[in-house]
Write a protein that holds these residues in place. Structure first.
Motif, PDB file in Angstrom:
ATOM      1  N   LEU A  79       4.457   9.675  -4.144  1.00 23.47           N
ATOM      2  CA  LEU A  79       5.426   8.601  -4.049  1.00 23.47           C
ATOM      3  C   LEU A  79       6.773   9.244  -4.815  1.00 23.47           C
ATOM      4  CD1 LEU A  79       3.323   5.392  -4.780  1.00 23.47           C
ATOM      5  CD2 LEU A  79       4.819   5.679  -2.930  1.00 23.47           C
ATOM      6  N   HIS A  92       0.825  -1.094  -0.071  1.00 21.32           N
ATOM      7  CA  HIS A  92       0.065   0.012  -0.038  1.00 21.32           C
ATOM      8  C   HIS A  92       0.665   1.217  -0.031  1.00 21.32           C
ATOM      9  CE1 HIS A  92      -2.584   3.084   2.125  1.00 21.32           C
ATOM     10  NE2 HIS A  92      -3.312   2.805   1.140  1.00 21.32           N
ATOM     11  N   ARG A  93       0.437   2.263  -0.806  1.00 22.43           N
ATOM     12  CA  ARG A  93       1.286   3.546  -0.676  1.00 22.43           C
ATOM     13  C   ARG A  93       1.818   4.325   0.584  1.00 22.43           C
ATOM     14  NH1 ARG A  93      -1.516   9.297  -1.511  1.00 22.43           N
ATOM     15  NH2 ARG A  93      -0.368   9.406   0.401  1.00 22.43           N
ATOM     16  N   ASN A  94       0.709   4.178   1.643  1.00 23.31           N
ATOM     17  CA  ASN A  94       1.409   4.631   2.888  1.00 23.31           C
ATOM     18  C   ASN A  94       2.535   3.832   3.443  1.00 23.31           C
ATOM     19  OD1 ASN A  94      -0.679   6.452   2.594  1.00 23.31           O
ATOM     20  ND2 ASN A  94      -2.128   5.514   4.040  1.00 23.31           N
ATOM     21  N   GLU A 137      -3.330   8.367  -8.967  1.00 20.63           N
ATOM     22  CA  GLU A 137      -3.270   9.934  -8.137  1.00 20.63           C
ATOM     23  C   GLU A 137      -2.299   9.690  -6.751  1.00 20.63           C
ATOM     24  OE1 GLU A 137      -5.967   7.757  -8.455  1.00 20.63           O
ATOM     25  OE2 GLU A 137      -7.067   7.495  -6.499  1.00 20.63           O
ATOM     26  N   ASP A 138      -1.803   8.591  -6.695  1.00 17.26           N
ATOM     27  CA  ASP A 138      -0.677   8.334  -5.714  1.00 17.26           C
ATOM     28  C   ASP A 138       0.636   8.859  -6.335  1.00 17.26           C
ATOM     29  OD1 ASP A 138      -2.542   7.300  -3.832  1.00 17.26           O
ATOM     30  OD2 ASP A 138      -2.456   5.305  -4.736  1.00 17.26           O
ATOM     31  N   CYS A 139       0.826   8.885  -7.346  1.00 19.64           N
ATOM     32  CA  CYS A 139       2.341   8.825  -8.052  1.00 19.64           C
ATOM     33  C   CYS A 139       2.847  10.036  -7.628  1.00 19.64           C
ATOM     34  CB  CYS A 139       2.123   8.898  -9.530  1.00 19.64           C
ATOM     35  SG  CYS A 139       1.696   7.007 -10.133  1.00 19.64           S
ATOM     36  N   PHE A 147      -0.510   0.717  -6.164  1.00 14.04           N
ATOM     37  CA  PHE A 147      -1.410   2.078  -5.872  1.00 14.04           C
ATOM     38  C   PHE A 147      -1.648   2.579  -7.220  1.00 14.04           C
ATOM     39  CE2 PHE A 147       3.327   2.440  -6.298  1.00 14.04           C
ATOM     40  CZ  PHE A 147       3.608   3.184  -7.559  1.00 14.04           C
ATOM     41  N   TYR A 148      -2.395   3.812  -7.073  1.00 10.69           N
ATOM     42  CA  TYR A 148      -3.004   4.203  -8.331  1.00 10.69           C
ATOM     43  C   TYR A 148      -2.072   5.493  -8.894  1.00 10.69           C
ATOM     44  CZ  TYR A 148      -6.590   1.565  -6.292  1.00 10.69           C
ATOM     45  OH  TYR A 148      -7.317   0.544  -5.618  1.00 10.69           O
TER      46      TYR A 148
END
Ligand code: SAH
Length: 255
Positions: free
Chosen positions: A228, A194-196, A223-225, A220-221
């Motif tokens: 990250l 997961h991104r977090n 919108e998370d890029c 992740f998706y």
């Protein structure tokens, strides 16, 4: 061994949230998930049912609709017969049990494709969040020199060891409580989490990479890029590329 089966209905829309729910309910003793049926050893159900019921109630989009004792004492064998070993490319075989990563998830298959396209000879690889061990096994089969596979979940550690053995690949599988990130050890770090968690571990990933080494992250998706990429750059990593499979992304960075 006797089992209970819990029937759990979910209307959770975000796939990663449902994955988190599944992961946590496994920590409470569930060891196999088959659609809406969650299997748990009967003694663990007796011990933990209040926590499990409270946990399901905590989620608005989850409903525990029923619980029954499984009639078949050989339930585990039956389940395995109905859910045979997953056959993947390069002759790799995975028994999934409860651990995530039978190899078909978009994120996993993106990482597998990238591994297949890379030259892994002489590479020291870390697979952080190994699940079934699938990525670690691919890396080793593709010629990596040494592969370390780590997971926070005890059942995944067992499952990854079992799958490494099934595929005759020598992999160091460790529970995260006995693994520490040492500086400049790995030439490739794989992390499909997961991104977090990726953001939390970014300093350790960066530290444990050798100069020129690469970090491949997925789970992740779109919108998370930006978050990250910012976290990676803060630790001195440079973006190489971002690959897409459906709504999922794979980000590759270099130290
Ligand atoms: N690598 C596999 C599985 C990914 S699922 C694949 O690509 O298919 C993510 C895995 O990360 C789960 O097995 C979960 O138990 C593990 N995980 C979650 N948080 C973790 C942490 N803080 N440290 C290590 N592993 C973690």
């Amino acid at each position: 061994m006797r089992y209970h089966v819990l029937h759990i209905k979910s209307t959770i829309e975000k796939e990663w949230l449902k994955d988190l729910f599944d992961q946590h309910i496994c920590e409470l003793g569930v060891d196999t998930i088959d659609g809406e049926d969650y299997y748990i050893q009967s003694d663990l159900w007796e011990q933990n049912h209040e926590d499990i019921e409270a946990f399901c109630e905590y989620y608005e989009d989850i409903q525990l609709v029923g619980v029954e004792a499984c009639p078949d004492e050989n339930w585990n064998a039956t389940w395995e017969a109905e859910h045979p070993v997953q056959e993947l490319p390069l002759g790799i075989r995975i028994v999934p049990h409860c651990a995530f990563g039978a190899g078909h998830h978009e994120t996993t298959s993106m990482l597998i494709n990238s591994l297949v396209a890379a030259d892994l000879s002489d590479k020291n690889v870390l697979d952080h969040g190994t699940g079934t061990g699938v990525l670690a096994i691919f890396a080793k089969r593709l010629g990596a020199k040494h592969v370390v596979a780590v997971d926070i979940d005890e059942k995944s550690v067992e499952n990854a060891k079992e799958n490494a053995e099934l595929n005759n690949e020598k992999i160091e599988v460790l529970h995260s409580s006995v693994f520490s990130f040492q500086p400049s050890v790995f030439s490739l770090v794989l992390a499909n989490i997961h991104r977090n968690i990726l953001i939390e571990f970014m300093p350790q990933y960066a530290r444990s990479l050798q100069a020129g080494g690469e970090l491949w992250m997925s789970g992740f998706y779109e919108e998370d890029c930006p978050a990250l990429q910012a976290a990676a750059e803060k630790e001195g990593l440079t973006l190489i590329d971002i690959l897409a499979n459906g709504e999922w992304r794979l980000m590759r960075c270099r130290k």
